[in-house]
Design an enzyme around this catalytic site. Structure first.
Site, PDB file in Angstrom:
ATOM      1  N   ASN A  10      77.512  -0.460 -14.130  1.00 29.37           N
ATOM      2  CA  ASN A  10      77.000   1.147 -14.148  1.00 29.37           C
ATOM      3  C   ASN A  10      76.710   1.698 -15.495  1.00 29.37           C
ATOM      4  O   ASN A  10      77.429   1.629 -16.397  1.00 29.37           O
ATOM      5  CB  ASN A  10      78.371   1.919 -13.728  1.00 29.37           C
ATOM      6  CG  ASN A  10      78.076   3.524 -13.534  1.00 29.37           C
ATOM      7  OD1 ASN A  10      77.126   3.864 -14.108  1.00 29.37           O
ATOM      8  ND2 ASN A  10      79.070   3.997 -12.974  1.00 29.37           N
ATOM      9  N   ARG A  95      74.482   0.225 -10.267  1.00 31.27           N
ATOM     10  CA  ARG A  95      74.386   1.657  -9.604  1.00 31.27           C
ATOM     11  C   ARG A  95      73.214   2.181 -10.205  1.00 31.27           C
ATOM     12  O   ARG A  95      73.002   2.339 -11.413  1.00 31.27           O
ATOM     13  CB  ARG A  95      75.922   2.476 -10.320  1.00 31.27           C
ATOM     14  CG  ARG A  95      75.794   3.766 -10.075  1.00 31.27           C
ATOM     15  CD  ARG A  95      76.767   4.708 -10.523  1.00 31.27           C
ATOM     16  NE  ARG A  95      76.688   5.822 -10.257  1.00 31.27           N
ATOM     17  CZ  ARG A  95      77.096   7.102 -10.798  1.00 31.27           C
ATOM     18  NH1 ARG A  95      77.469   6.978 -12.215  1.00 31.27           N
ATOM     19  NH2 ARG A  95      76.906   8.340 -10.437  1.00 31.27           N
ATOM     20  N   HIS A 184      76.440  11.056  -5.560  1.00 27.65           N
ATOM     21  CA  HIS A 184      77.864  10.732  -5.300  1.00 27.65           C
ATOM     22  C   HIS A 184      77.779   9.956  -3.796  1.00 27.65           C
ATOM     23  O   HIS A 184      78.877   9.664  -2.976  1.00 27.65           O
ATOM     24  CB  HIS A 184      78.931  11.697  -4.948  1.00 27.65           C
ATOM     25  CG  HIS A 184      79.315  12.424  -6.351  1.00 27.65           C
ATOM     26  ND1 HIS A 184      79.710  13.595  -6.340  1.00 27.65           N
ATOM     27  CD2 HIS A 184      79.537  11.812  -7.653  1.00 27.65           C
ATOM     28  CE1 HIS A 184      80.155  14.022  -7.774  1.00 27.65           C
ATOM     29  NE2 HIS A 184      79.870  12.682  -8.493  1.00 27.65           N
ATOM     30  N   ARG A 245      79.923  21.659 -15.311  1.00 30.49           N
ATOM     31  CA  ARG A 245      78.798  22.383 -14.380  1.00 30.49           C
ATOM     32  C   ARG A 245      79.049  23.552 -13.567  1.00 30.49           C
ATOM     33  O   ARG A 245      79.864  23.681 -12.902  1.00 30.49           O
ATOM     34  CB  ARG A 245      77.931  21.297 -13.387  1.00 30.49           C
ATOM     35  CG  ARG A 245      77.611  20.234 -14.416  1.00 30.49           C
ATOM     36  CD  ARG A 245      76.925  19.074 -13.219  1.00 30.49           C
ATOM     37  NE  ARG A 245      76.814  17.801 -14.058  1.00 30.49           N
ATOM     38  CZ  ARG A 245      77.231  16.873 -13.287  1.00 30.49           C
ATOM     39  NH1 ARG A 245      77.419  16.956 -11.964  1.00 30.49           N
ATOM     40  NH2 ARG A 245      77.211  15.644 -13.660  1.00 30.49           N
ATOM     41  N   ASP A 286      89.651  19.506 -17.751  1.00 33.16           N
ATOM     42  CA  ASP A 286      90.667  18.731 -17.082  1.00 33.16           C
ATOM     43  C   ASP A 286      91.658  19.595 -16.092  1.00 33.16           C
ATOM     44  O   ASP A 286      92.366  20.199 -16.767  1.00 33.16           O
ATOM     45  CB  ASP A 286      91.341  17.780 -18.265  1.00 33.16           C
ATOM     46  CG  ASP A 286      92.080  16.674 -17.209  1.00 33.16           C
ATOM     47  OD1 ASP A 286      92.764  16.862 -16.313  1.00 33.16           O
ATOM     48  OD2 ASP A 286      92.178  15.722 -18.045  1.00 33.16           O
ATOM     49  N   VAL A 335      90.328  14.896  -8.771  1.00 30.62           N
ATOM     50  CA  VAL A 335      91.134  16.067  -8.516  1.00 30.62           C
ATOM     51  C   VAL A 335      91.490  15.942  -7.017  1.00 30.62           C
ATOM     52  O   VAL A 335      92.658  16.085  -6.674  1.00 30.62           O
ATOM     53  CB  VAL A 335      90.204  17.298  -8.776  1.00 30.62           C
ATOM     54  CG1 VAL A 335      90.809  18.370  -8.276  1.00 30.62           C
ATOM     55  CG2 VAL A 335      89.761  17.388 -10.238  1.00 30.62           C
ATOM     56  N   GLU A 337      92.080  13.510  -5.266  1.00 33.93           N
ATOM     57  CA  GLU A 337      93.288  12.397  -4.866  1.00 33.93           C
ATOM     58  C   GLU A 337      94.823  12.873  -5.647  1.00 33.93           C
ATOM     59  O   GLU A 337      95.591  12.254  -5.277  1.00 33.93           O
ATOM     60  CB  GLU A 337      92.779  10.859  -5.505  1.00 33.93           C
ATOM     61  CG  GLU A 337      91.740  10.447  -4.848  1.00 33.93           C
ATOM     62  CD  GLU A 337      91.101   9.217  -5.455  1.00 33.93           C
ATOM     63  OE1 GLU A 337      91.858   8.503  -6.228  1.00 33.93           O
ATOM     64  OE2 GLU A 337      89.858   8.750  -5.254  1.00 33.93           O
ATOM     65  N   GLU A 388      83.853   3.268  -5.519  1.00 37.90           N
ATOM     66  CA  GLU A 388      82.611   3.208  -5.799  1.00 37.90           C
ATOM     67  C   GLU A 388      82.213   1.811  -6.133  1.00 37.90           C
ATOM     68  O   GLU A 388      81.124   1.137  -5.558  1.00 37.90           O
ATOM     69  CB  GLU A 388      81.951   4.201  -6.682  1.00 37.90           C
ATOM     70  CG  GLU A 388      81.942   5.616  -6.137  1.00 37.90           C
ATOM     71  CD  GLU A 388      81.930   6.716  -7.175  1.00 37.90           C
ATOM     72  OE1 GLU A 388      82.882   7.006  -7.935  1.00 37.90           O
ATOM     73  OE2 GLU A 388      80.630   7.003  -7.097  1.00 37.90           O
TER      74      GLU A 388
HETATM   75  P1  ADP Z   1      84.441  11.308 -12.924  1.00 34.97           P
HETATM   76  O1  ADP Z   1      83.738  12.202 -12.025  1.00 34.97           O
HETATM   77  O2  ADP Z   1      84.257  11.266 -14.322  1.00 34.97           O
HETATM   78  O3  ADP Z   1      84.254   9.908 -12.254  1.00 34.97           O
HETATM   79  P2  ADP Z   1      87.052  11.176 -11.596  1.00 34.97           P
HETATM   80  O4  ADP Z   1      87.009  11.181 -10.200  1.00 34.97           O
HETATM   81  O5  ADP Z   1      87.926  10.247 -12.561  1.00 34.97           O
HETATM   82  O6  ADP Z   1      86.003  11.711 -12.633  1.00 34.97           O
HETATM   83  O7  ADP Z   1      87.993  12.712 -12.015  1.00 34.97           O
HETATM   84  C1  ADP Z   1      88.330  13.001 -13.297  1.00 34.97           C
HETATM   85  C2  ADP Z   1      89.004  14.116 -13.134  1.00 34.97           C
HETATM   86  O8  ADP Z   1      90.221  14.133 -12.229  1.00 34.97           O
HETATM   87  C3  ADP Z   1      89.887  14.785 -14.497  1.00 34.97           C
HETATM   88  O9  ADP Z   1      88.656  15.617 -15.276  1.00 34.97           O
HETATM   89  C4  ADP Z   1      90.824  15.619 -13.928  1.00 34.97           C
HETATM   90  O10 ADP Z   1      90.381  16.710 -13.885  1.00 34.97           O
HETATM   91  C5  ADP Z   1      91.184  15.227 -12.663  1.00 34.97           C
HETATM   92  N1  ADP Z   1      92.586  14.455 -12.577  1.00 34.97           N
HETATM   93  C6  ADP Z   1      92.872  12.974 -13.039  1.00 34.97           C
HETATM   94  N2  ADP Z   1      94.053  13.146 -12.547  1.00 34.97           N
HETATM   95  C7  ADP Z   1      94.607  14.299 -12.228  1.00 34.97           C
HETATM   96  C8  ADP Z   1      96.019  14.679 -11.814  1.00 34.97           C
HETATM   97  N3  ADP Z   1      97.012  14.001 -11.594  1.00 34.97           N
HETATM   98  N4  ADP Z   1      96.025  15.881 -11.456  1.00 34.97           N
HETATM   99  C9  ADP Z   1      95.012  16.841 -11.586  1.00 34.97           C
HETATM  100  N5  ADP Z   1      93.784  16.384 -11.786  1.00 34.97           N
HETATM  101  C10 ADP Z   1      93.535  15.327 -12.098  1.00 34.97           C
END
Ligand code: ADP
Length: 404
Positions: A10, A95, A184, A245, A286, A335, A337, A388
């Site tokens: 990627n 990717r 996605h 965004r 975050d 988020v 998961e 992915e």
């Molecule tokens: P990307 O879009 O960069 O691939 P991810 O799918 O890894 O992102 O998601 C990243 C986001 O997931 C982080 O910015 C954070 O907001 C959120 N995140 C990760 N762990 C947790 C958690 N335990 N609780 C809430 N939000 C989380």
């Protein structure tokens, strides 16, 4: 013995993420190696490489370009006896963010395919150039090895014209290839299948709403295994509120910022893609931080959360209407998961639609797909971790593995 390994690459503008996967293992669960090269071209480039048995190795220093980055990755893999020259390597899966309408499926890369990905740069100026550099570099390293492009847009090419077209002047739209492509897609495809499996049904037998909530976020409506609508559009800016965004907004905001705010197109691009969404609303992108601040009564964090949830709920309702009948709503990505509060808030008040979350089930954490709706719910609500890289490897191997 046939080659059974796939290297998934990627390539971003200043980074390369990679995973080496053995396709014989169930869902490739234990990756042979995973790693990341960051800040390519800067003084402080860094390579983090984690082989299967742990013991992450980190190298810092100047990694001048993607060529140097891939050579460094190859050297790390070779240290583990997994070099790119290994006869066990069946293919490299790349990717690629934008496949336009040209690529509806994963595609073995040749010069014609490269030229077409290049032709799509005007609709994906940020992503396709970086993806191309990664492909060209990998091909130079192993010209004899099959390389496959797996497109983020491919899963969405099944959208009907009614969902894919903007209500723009047709000639203008066609001249500039303006339509909704969606992104996605690799994740939406993987999660759709995994959700059907969780329900014990065939993908063709279920209608799903998939909510990919990472730093970028998108929703999709999937009827019988095929995407019929998705929230991202010409670019990944449309749709849900994301980390940085804005998602949906009145396009006239842009003219207003130009005419009244004196901003340039580039400045507005940066504003909407990098400085809006959650970070623009409350200073944090975050979700963990936002939940913490909200818990302490921080008003800006609370409002950012409320706007995020309001938009999400609107998309759930819209896709419910698009599908007519929904079997499951699946939450995925960082988020989706991990943030039980987001899942609970997104479906709160939707009992009339058959949607509800069981507080106990929702609180359980884990890596496995799981139901979080109460027993006997009309519509299942699920947490389905995305993968992915596994999806890219599977699609790549399906194309080339047979000859390996
Ligand atoms: P990307 O879009 O960069 O691939 P991810 O799918 O890894 O992102 O998601 C990243 C986001 O997931 C982080 O910015 C954070 O907001 C959120 N995140 C990760 N762990 C947790 C958690 N335990 N609780 C809430 N939000 C989380």
């Amino acid at each position: 013995m046939a080659a059974t390994r796939v290297l998934v690459l990627n390539s971003g503008s200043s980074s390369v993420k990679y995973q080496l996967i053995d396709m014989r293992e169930a869902r490739g669960r234990r990756r042979l190696a995973v790693g990341l090269v960051e800040r390519i071209g800067e003084q402080t480039s860094r390579l983090r490489h984690t082989p299967r048995d742990g013991g992450t190795r980190e190298t810092t220093g100047v990694i001048a370009d993607h060529d140097a980055a891939l050579k460094a990755v190859a050297a790390e893999l070779a240290r583990d006896g997994l070099g790119l020259d290994s006869p066990d390597l069946a293919a490299i899966g790349h990717r690629v963010v934008h496949g336009g309408m040209s690529f509806t499926e994963p595609t073995v890369i040749d010069d014609t395919v490269l030229a077409e990905i290049e032709r799509l740069i005007p609709v994906a100026p940020l992503h396709n150039p970086a993806n191309l550099i990664g492909i060209r570099t990998a091909r130079a390293l192993r010209p004899d090895l099959p390389q496959v492009a797996v497109f983020d847009t491919a899963f969405h090419t099944t959208m009907p014209e009614s969902a894919a077209r903007y209500a723009l002047d047709t000639e203008t739209a066609d001249a500039h290839r303006i339509r909704r492509y969606g992104f996605h897609g690799t994740s939406h495809a993987y999660v759709s299948r995994a959700t059907a499996q969780l329900l014990g049904r065939a993908p063709e037998d279920v209608n799903l709403i998939v909510l990919h909530l990472g730093n970028g976020a998108s929703a999709s409506a999937v009827r019988a295994g095929r995407c019929v609508d998705t929230s991202m559009g010409l670019t990944p800016l449309e749709g849900l509120v994301m980390g940085t965004r804005s998602g949906d907004l009145d396009p006239a905001v842009i003219f207003h910022l130009m005419r009244v705010g004196g901003m340039s197109a580039d400045e507005i691009d940066t504003l909407l893609n990098k400085k809006s969404g959650l970070i623009g609303l409350c200073g944090d992108n975050d979700m963990r931080e936002i939940l913490r601040r909200r818990g302490e009564g921080d008003e800006r964090a609370k409002l950012a959360f409320d706007i995020y949830i309001h938009r999400l709920k609107k998309y759930i309702g819209a896709y419910y209407a698009v599908l007519g009948h929904v079997d499951a709503v699946a939450f995925t990505a960082g988020v989706g998961e991990n943030a039980a509060e987001v899942r609970a808030a997104a479906v709160a008040g939707l009992e009339e639609l058959g949607l509800a979350v069981d507080a106990g089930r929702n609180a359980v954490r884990g890596d496995e797909p799981r139901l979080i709706s109460p027993e006997g719910s009309r519509v299942a609500v699920a947490v389905v971790p995305t993968d992915e890289e596994w999806e890219i490897a599977t699609q790549t191997y399906a194309l080339v593995g047979k000859d390996g």
